[in-house]
Design a protein around this motif. Sequence first.
Motif, PDB file in Angstrom:
ATOM      1  N   GLU A  23       0.813  -1.212   0.000  1.00  0.00           N
ATOM      2  CA  GLU A  23       0.000   0.000   0.000  1.00  0.00           C
ATOM      3  C   GLU A  23       0.853   1.272   0.000  1.00  0.00           C
ATOM      4  OE1 GLU A  23      -3.414   2.054   2.809  1.00  0.00           O
ATOM      5  OE2 GLU A  23      -2.791   0.003   3.168  1.00  0.00           O
ATOM      6  N   TRP A  24       1.922   1.306   0.752  1.00  0.00           N
ATOM      7  CA  TRP A  24       2.757   2.500   0.860  1.00  0.00           C
ATOM      8  C   TRP A  24       4.029   2.420   0.010  1.00  0.00           C
ATOM      9  CZ3 TRP A  24       1.214   6.831   3.132  1.00  0.00           C
ATOM     10  CH2 TRP A  24       0.151   6.765   4.008  1.00  0.00           C
ATOM     11  N   LEU A  25       4.158   1.424  -0.850  1.00  0.00           N
ATOM     12  CA  LEU A  25       5.372   1.244  -1.639  1.00  0.00           C
ATOM     13  C   LEU A  25       5.604   2.399  -2.607  1.00  0.00           C
ATOM     14  CD1 LEU A  25       7.785  -0.536  -2.272  1.00  0.00           C
ATOM     15  CD2 LEU A  25       6.385  -1.691  -3.994  1.00  0.00           C
ATOM     16  N   GLY A  26       4.568   2.864  -3.272  1.00  0.00           N
ATOM     17  CA  GLY A  26       4.709   3.990  -4.199  1.00  0.00           C
ATOM     18  C   GLY A  26       5.185   5.250  -3.492  1.00  0.00           C
ATOM     19  N   PHE A  27       4.648   5.498  -2.303  1.00  0.00           N
ATOM     20  CA  PHE A  27       5.070   6.668  -1.530  1.00  0.00           C
ATOM     21  C   PHE A  27       6.543   6.560  -1.136  1.00  0.00           C
ATOM     22  CE2 PHE A  27       5.797   8.528   2.670  1.00  0.00           C
ATOM     23  CZ  PHE A  27       5.584   9.865   2.365  1.00  0.00           C
ATOM     24  N   LEU A  28       6.985   5.388  -0.695  1.00  0.00           N
ATOM     25  CA  LEU A  28       8.379   5.210  -0.295  1.00  0.00           C
ATOM     26  C   LEU A  28       9.331   5.327  -1.480  1.00  0.00           C
ATOM     27  CD1 LEU A  28       8.382   2.428   2.437  1.00  0.00           C
ATOM     28  CD2 LEU A  28       8.840   4.853   2.672  1.00  0.00           C
ATOM     29  N   ILE A  29       8.904   4.870  -2.665  1.00  0.00           N
ATOM     30  CA  ILE A  29       9.761   5.014  -3.848  1.00  0.00           C
ATOM     31  C   ILE A  29       9.940   6.488  -4.177  1.00  0.00           C
ATOM     32  CG2 ILE A  29       9.855   4.618  -6.346  1.00  0.00           C
ATOM     33  CD1 ILE A  29       8.656   1.858  -5.800  1.00  0.00           C
ATOM     34  N   VAL A  30       8.860   7.256  -4.136  1.00  0.00           N
ATOM     35  CA  VAL A  30       8.953   8.695  -4.398  1.00  0.00           C
ATOM     36  C   VAL A  30       9.805   9.375  -3.332  1.00  0.00           C
ATOM     37  CG1 VAL A  30       7.618  10.827  -4.517  1.00  0.00           C
ATOM     38  CG2 VAL A  30       6.807   8.794  -5.701  1.00  0.00           C
ATOM     39  N   LEU A  31       9.612   8.993  -2.074  1.00  0.00           N
ATOM     40  CA  LEU A  31      10.369   9.597  -0.975  1.00  0.00           C
ATOM     41  C   LEU A  31      11.863   9.287  -1.093  1.00  0.00           C
ATOM     42  CD1 LEU A  31      10.236  11.067   1.830  1.00  0.00           C
ATOM     43  CD2 LEU A  31      10.197   8.777   2.813  1.00  0.00           C
ATOM     44  N   CYS A  32      12.209   8.035  -1.250  1.00  0.00           N
ATOM     45  CA  CYS A  32      13.613   7.626  -1.217  1.00  0.00           C
ATOM     46  C   CYS A  32      14.365   7.903  -2.515  1.00  0.00           C
ATOM     47  CB  CYS A  32      13.707   6.141  -0.879  1.00  0.00           C
ATOM     48  SG  CYS A  32      13.128   5.772   0.779  1.00  0.00           S
ATOM     49  N   HIS A  33      13.678   7.899  -3.645  1.00  0.00           N
ATOM     50  CA  HIS A  33      14.368   8.079  -4.917  1.00  0.00           C
ATOM     51  C   HIS A  33      14.244   9.486  -5.483  1.00  0.00           C
ATOM     52  CE1 HIS A  33      15.561   3.890  -5.761  1.00  0.00           C
ATOM     53  NE2 HIS A  33      14.559   3.619  -4.953  1.00  0.00           N
ATOM     54  N   MET A  34      13.356  10.304  -4.917  1.00  0.00           N
ATOM     55  CA  MET A  34      13.185  11.646  -5.454  1.00  0.00           C
ATOM     56  C   MET A  34      13.290  12.727  -4.378  1.00  0.00           C
ATOM     57  SD  MET A  34      10.112  10.800  -8.113  1.00  0.00           S
ATOM     58  CE  MET A  34       9.876  12.449  -8.675  1.00  0.00           C
ATOM     59  N   ALA A  35      12.522  12.620  -3.325  1.00  0.00           N
ATOM     60  CA  ALA A  35      12.445  13.709  -2.342  1.00  0.00           C
ATOM     61  C   ALA A  35      13.743  13.851  -1.538  1.00  0.00           C
ATOM     62  CB  ALA A  35      11.257  13.478  -1.409  1.00  0.00           C
ATOM     63  N   ILE A  36      14.278  12.778  -1.057  1.00  0.00           N
ATOM     64  CA  ILE A  36      15.498  12.859  -0.241  1.00  0.00           C
ATOM     65  C   ILE A  36      16.702  13.303  -1.084  1.00  0.00           C
ATOM     66  CG2 ILE A  36      17.112  11.517   1.149  1.00  0.00           C
ATOM     67  CD1 ILE A  36      14.720  10.048   2.306  1.00  0.00           C
ATOM     68  N   PRO A  37      16.912  12.773  -2.304  1.00  0.00           N
ATOM     69  CA  PRO A  37      18.027  13.309  -3.100  1.00  0.00           C
ATOM     70  C   PRO A  37      17.870  14.784  -3.462  1.00  0.00           C
ATOM     71  CG  PRO A  37      17.419  11.149  -3.915  1.00  0.00           C
ATOM     72  CD  PRO A  37      16.380  11.542  -2.916  1.00  0.00           C
ATOM     73  N   VAL A  38      16.656  15.233  -3.749  1.00  0.00           N
ATOM     74  CA  VAL A  38      16.440  16.645  -4.062  1.00  0.00           C
ATOM     75  C   VAL A  38      16.676  17.498  -2.821  1.00  0.00           C
ATOM     76  CG1 VAL A  38      14.667  18.323  -4.756  1.00  0.00           C
ATOM     77  CG2 VAL A  38      14.963  16.216  -6.038  1.00  0.00           C
ATOM     78  N   ALA A  39      16.404  16.963  -1.635  1.00  0.00           N
ATOM     79  CA  ALA A  39      16.625  17.712  -0.390  1.00  0.00           C
ATOM     80  C   ALA A  39      18.106  17.922  -0.109  1.00  0.00           C
ATOM     81  CB  ALA A  39      15.972  16.985   0.782  1.00  0.00           C
ATOM     82  N   CYS A  40      18.972  17.140  -0.745  1.00  0.00           N
ATOM     83  CA  CYS A  40      20.413  17.311  -0.531  1.00  0.00           C
ATOM     84  C   CYS A  40      20.914  18.641  -1.067  1.00  0.00           C
ATOM     85  CB  CYS A  40      21.184  16.170  -1.184  1.00  0.00           C
ATOM     86  SG  CYS A  40      20.964  14.592  -0.371  1.00  0.00           S
ATOM     87  N   LEU A  41      20.302  19.151  -2.111  1.00  0.00           N
ATOM     88  CA  LEU A  41      20.759  20.414  -2.695  1.00  0.00           C
ATOM     89  C   LEU A  41      20.593  21.596  -1.736  1.00  0.00           C
ATOM     90  CD1 LEU A  41      19.506  19.882  -6.343  1.00  0.00           C
ATOM     91  CD2 LEU A  41      21.824  19.681  -5.467  1.00  0.00           C
TER      92      LEU A  41
END
Length: 113
Positions: A23-41
């Motif tokens: 159920e939450w797999l799509g959210f975790l993929i977006v979080l771990c592969h997009m949101a956290i790397p973008v937050a590094c900038l």
Amino acid sequence: ILGAQLAGSFGIESSKDGPCNFEWLGFLIVLCHMAIPVACLPLTWCLVPAARMDDDEAFELVSPAPSFCSPAPSPTASPRMTPEDDPLFDDVDAEYCLMQDDGGDNVKRQISG
């Protein structure tokens, strides 16, 4: 390891024989592969100091970073002495003087002749 912990905390389960919960797999993929790397900038501007590596004045303002080098040797408690300088060693003409430290305050001397 972090991904496995996040999957466990969000209730994502998969097994060969039992029910699966993605159920939450799509959210975790977006979080771990997009949101956290973008937050590094933007975090780069917050966490990295605005100083060059060769700017000595900037590094004098802050405490030094921890070092993993060996510590400096301890200063000696007494000056180094040779058997010839030792006032307790009278026989300078002996072949050798064996000095053994017993781990305490005593030093054993054995003089050969």
